[in-house]
Every structure is written in C-alpha cells, then in structure tokens.
Design a protein around this motif. Sequence first.
Motif, PDB file in Angstrom:
ATOM      1  N   PHE A   1       6.396  -1.520 -12.321  1.00 27.57           N
ATOM      2  CA  PHE A   1       5.773  -2.661 -11.637  1.00 27.57           C
ATOM      3  C   PHE A   1       4.794  -2.118 -10.595  1.00 27.57           C
ATOM      4  CE2 PHE A   1       5.364  -6.380  -8.953  1.00 27.57           C
ATOM      5  CZ  PHE A   1       5.360  -7.414  -9.882  1.00 27.57           C
ATOM      6  N   ASN A   2       3.547  -1.950 -10.988  1.00 25.87           N
ATOM      7  CA  ASN A   2       2.540  -1.350 -10.123  1.00 25.87           C
ATOM      8  C   ASN A   2       2.156  -2.293  -8.988  1.00 25.87           C
ATOM      9  OD1 ASN A   2      -0.569  -0.920  -9.474  1.00 25.87           O
ATOM     10  ND2 ASN A   2       0.297   1.037 -10.122  1.00 25.87           N
ATOM     11  N   VAL A   3       2.210  -1.770  -7.756  1.00 30.39           N
ATOM     12  CA  VAL A   3       1.884  -2.571  -6.573  1.00 30.39           C
ATOM     13  C   VAL A   3       0.855  -1.841  -5.724  1.00 30.39           C
ATOM     14  CG1 VAL A   3       2.770  -3.544  -4.419  1.00 30.39           C
ATOM     15  CG2 VAL A   3       4.121  -3.711  -6.507  1.00 30.39           C
ATOM     16  N   ARG A   4      -0.164  -2.569  -5.292  1.00 29.27           N
ATOM     17  CA  ARG A   4      -1.150  -2.066  -4.346  1.00 29.27           C
ATOM     18  C   ARG A   4      -1.449  -3.201  -3.366  1.00 29.27           C
ATOM     19  NH1 ARG A   4       0.410   1.738  -6.497  1.00 29.27           N
ATOM     20  NH2 ARG A   4      -0.711   3.552  -7.341  1.00 29.27           N
ATOM     21  N   ASN A   5      -0.848  -3.138  -2.186  1.00 27.32           N
ATOM     22  CA  ASN A   5      -0.993  -4.195  -1.188  1.00 27.32           C
ATOM     23  C   ASN A   5      -1.684  -3.678   0.070  1.00 27.32           C
ATOM     24  OD1 ASN A   5       0.427  -5.782  -2.949  1.00 27.32           O
ATOM     25  ND2 ASN A   5       2.283  -5.903  -1.721  1.00 27.32           N
ATOM     26  N   LYS A   6      -2.509  -4.530   0.672  1.00 25.44           N
ATOM     27  CA  LYS A   6      -3.172  -4.167   1.922  1.00 25.44           C
ATOM     28  C   LYS A   6      -3.041  -5.313   2.909  1.00 25.44           C
ATOM     29  CE  LYS A   6      -7.361  -2.106   3.840  1.00 25.44           C
ATOM     30  NZ  LYS A   6      -8.667  -1.471   3.507  1.00 25.44           N
ATOM     31  N   TYR A   7      -2.655  -4.957   4.147  1.00 27.95           N
ATOM     32  CA  TYR A   7      -2.484  -5.932   5.217  1.00 27.95           C
ATOM     33  C   TYR A   7      -3.313  -5.477   6.423  1.00 27.95           C
ATOM     34  CZ  TYR A   7       1.743  -6.576   2.375  1.00 27.95           C
ATOM     35  OH  TYR A   7       2.617  -6.751   1.330  1.00 27.95           O
ATOM     36  N   GLU A   8      -3.972  -6.415   7.096  1.00 24.16           N
ATOM     37  CA  GLU A   8      -4.772  -6.080   8.270  1.00 24.16           C
ATOM     38  C   GLU A   8      -4.547  -7.111   9.368  1.00 24.16           C
ATOM     39  OE1 GLU A   8      -8.890  -4.503   7.508  1.00 24.16           O
ATOM     40  OE2 GLU A   8      -8.533  -5.378   5.522  1.00 24.16           O
ATOM     41  N   SER A   9      -4.545  -6.639  10.610  1.00 27.19           N
ATOM     42  CA  SER A   9      -4.383  -7.538  11.752  1.00 27.19           C
ATOM     43  C   SER A   9      -5.276  -7.067  12.894  1.00 27.19           C
ATOM     44  CB  SER A   9      -2.919  -7.570  12.211  1.00 27.19           C
ATOM     45  OG  SER A   9      -2.752  -8.496  13.276  1.00 27.19           O
ATOM     46  N   PHE A  10      -5.915  -8.017  13.564  1.00 26.54           N
ATOM     47  CA  PHE A  10      -6.697  -7.731  14.764  1.00 26.54           C
ATOM     48  C   PHE A  10      -5.946  -8.332  15.955  1.00 26.54           C
ATOM     49  CE2 PHE A  10      -9.676  -7.443  11.315  1.00 26.54           C
ATOM     50  CZ  PHE A  10     -10.543  -6.418  11.682  1.00 26.54           C
ATOM     51  N   ILE A  11      -5.594  -7.480  16.929  1.00 28.78           N
ATOM     52  CA  ILE A  11      -4.758  -7.932  18.036  1.00 28.78           C
ATOM     53  C   ILE A  11      -5.443  -7.701  19.369  1.00 28.78           C
ATOM     54  CG2 ILE A  11      -2.681  -7.432  16.687  1.00 28.78           C
ATOM     55  CD1 ILE A  11      -2.230  -4.966  18.452  1.00 28.78           C
TER      56      ILE A  11
ATOM     57  N   GLY B   1       1.805  -6.049 -10.060  1.00 27.06           N
ATOM     58  CA  GLY B   1       1.798  -6.263 -11.497  1.00 27.06           C
ATOM     59  C   GLY B   1       0.607  -7.138 -11.861  1.00 27.06           C
ATOM     60  N   GLY B   2       0.844  -8.221 -12.575  1.00 30.00           N
ATOM     61  CA  GLY B   2      -0.227  -9.152 -12.922  1.00 30.00           C
ATOM     62  C   GLY B   2      -0.456 -10.228 -11.874  1.00 30.00           C
ATOM     63  N   TYR B   3       0.318 -10.181 -10.781  1.00 31.52           N
ATOM     64  CA  TYR B   3       0.221 -11.210  -9.749  1.00 31.52           C
ATOM     65  C   TYR B   3      -0.727 -10.775  -8.638  1.00 31.52           C
ATOM     66  CZ  TYR B   3       1.649 -14.084  -5.734  1.00 31.52           C
ATOM     67  OH  TYR B   3       1.660 -14.902  -4.654  1.00 31.52           O
ATOM     68  N   LYS B   4      -1.587 -11.686  -8.197  1.00 30.22           N
ATOM     69  CA  LYS B   4      -2.485 -11.409  -7.082  1.00 30.22           C
ATOM     70  C   LYS B   4      -2.372 -12.529  -6.053  1.00 30.22           C
ATOM     71  CE  LYS B   4      -5.946  -8.833  -9.750  1.00 30.22           C
ATOM     72  NZ  LYS B   4      -7.393  -8.747 -10.115  1.00 30.22           N
ATOM     73  N   HIS B   5      -2.386 -12.140  -4.777  1.00 31.01           N
ATOM     74  CA  HIS B   5      -2.310 -13.125  -3.702  1.00 31.01           C
ATOM     75  C   HIS B   5      -3.115 -12.626  -2.512  1.00 31.01           C
ATOM     76  CE1 HIS B   5      -0.685 -16.108  -0.911  1.00 31.01           C
ATOM     77  NE2 HIS B   5      -0.552 -15.116  -0.059  1.00 31.01           N
ATOM     78  N   SER B   6      -3.841 -13.535  -1.889  1.00 28.55           N
ATOM     79  CA  SER B   6      -4.571 -13.195  -0.669  1.00 28.55           C
ATOM     80  C   SER B   6      -4.426 -14.334   0.325  1.00 28.55           C
ATOM     81  CB  SER B   6      -6.053 -12.931  -0.964  1.00 28.55           C
ATOM     82  OG  SER B   6      -6.684 -14.104  -1.456  1.00 28.55           O
TER      83      SER B   6
END
Length: 260
Positions: free
Chosen positions: A85-95, A112-117
């Motif tokens: 189950f290949n995962v590549r996630n990126k999270y960013e925050s400006f504080i 996997g085949g799921y994408k969310h933003s």
Amino acid sequence: MTKHFIALLTTIICFTVAAHSQEVTKTANNAFQPGEQITYKLKYGIFSAAEAVIKVENTPNKYEGKPAMHIVADAKTLGTFNFLFNVRNKYESFIDTKTLEPYYYTENRKEGGYKHSDKVTFDHQTNKITADKGVYPFTGNVFDFLSAYYYTRNIDVSGLKINDKLELRYFLEDGVHSLTVTYLGKEQVKCGLGTFNCLKFNPTIIPGRIFRKNSKLYLWITDDANRIPVKAHVELIVGSLVMDLSQASGLKYPLNPVKK
C-alpha cells in the motif's frame, strides 16, 4: 491494515503533550528553532513500515500582518509496504512565531489509489476556520496536527501529577475534535538515538478496525528543554506498532542521552 500506518504515525507524532483541561501556562518558544529536522520510523514487528520527516523553516509569508514559521512533514511507506500500500503524504502548516498558533494548513495525501487534499485557514480575528468542506467557528486554542506538535512542546508541565488528565483541541477535515491525554510519570526509554529520561503519556484511542477495545497507546517525550517525542507504542488487533526517533538535527539544545 497498512493503509492506516501513515495516519497513525502522524497522529502519534503530532499529539504530544496536550493542554490542561484547566488553564495552563505556555512559555515563549524555547523548545525549537528554524532549521530543526526530526525523523521518525514506524515499525510493525521487525519490519520498518513507514517514515516521517518534520522540519521547521523560515518563511517570508505574513499572516494577519505577522511573521510566521513554515512547518513541513513528509510521510511515506517503506520497503515491502510500498508494494502492499504505497503512501506519499505531505502536510504543511504556517504558524505565528510568538503564539505558535496556526494560520494556514494544507495536506496532500496519496494512499494507494486514494487521493485527498485540504486547505485550512485559521482566522483568529473572526474565530472562524475555513476548510474545503466549509466554515467552522471556534473558540480558544485549536490546532492542526503540525502546529499542535510544536505548540505543546512549549507548555509548562512542571506542575503535572501522575494521572492528571489533559486535553487538546484540533481541527480535522470537517470539525473541531478533542483528544484526552493522561500523564503517567517519568521513565527512561531507549530509541534509535540512545536512552533518554522521559515524560510518559497515554493518549486516548478509539477502538476500530485496527485497535482492540482495550488497546493502549503510550508516548515518551524527552524530559529536557527540547521536549521531543522519542518513542511511542500502540497495540493493534494483530501485533503492535512502535514509533522510534531515528534522526534529529538543527535542535535548539543538544540531545542528552543517559550515559551508562
């Protein structure tokens, strides 16, 4: 089960010490600085399942006319788990550089085949959170995953007593949620960078497809000026997951492992 690894890793990393359900004292930002980079490995049994790298950067961006810091977290599966189950996630925050409260948060998840933003704006003048799914009012301190991680590292926990309950409020996708954390005392714990004197916590988890009804999550944070989570252990329906601090650079203070 592999599709839950990155979400769990992110949750463990970002939910460190929460704020008291009663009034707390937050110090100035004494725990971290731009240039800090921390890497965690997540293991399932003897296998390395995932990795997350969190770093703090300076940014020219200003929000509500105030300077900000940029936090970036990249999380991915490793080795055999890339095929499962290949995962590549990126999270960013400006504080905010002083209050450490979030102004703007984004996440881009490929699982996997799921994408969310999602793109989330925290307006502290109108007390409204604007996300892709709508607008949500809020009061008091509310965070995204990344800003929670850095804000809580600066909370004064000197008055904590064993079994004290703490609470953190955070925004996720479609609303403001709460997490309860119990302080369990002090312990020495070993991670990839040595053995450290730590504060031990028990965040509450919700039983489901990967957690048993009585599953426990334990989190250890360095009992020093850095306040870095160095290890976490959570029980699953089958086996357990361990998060381990594997690299740290650009810290404001030197790491001080226990000498033996």
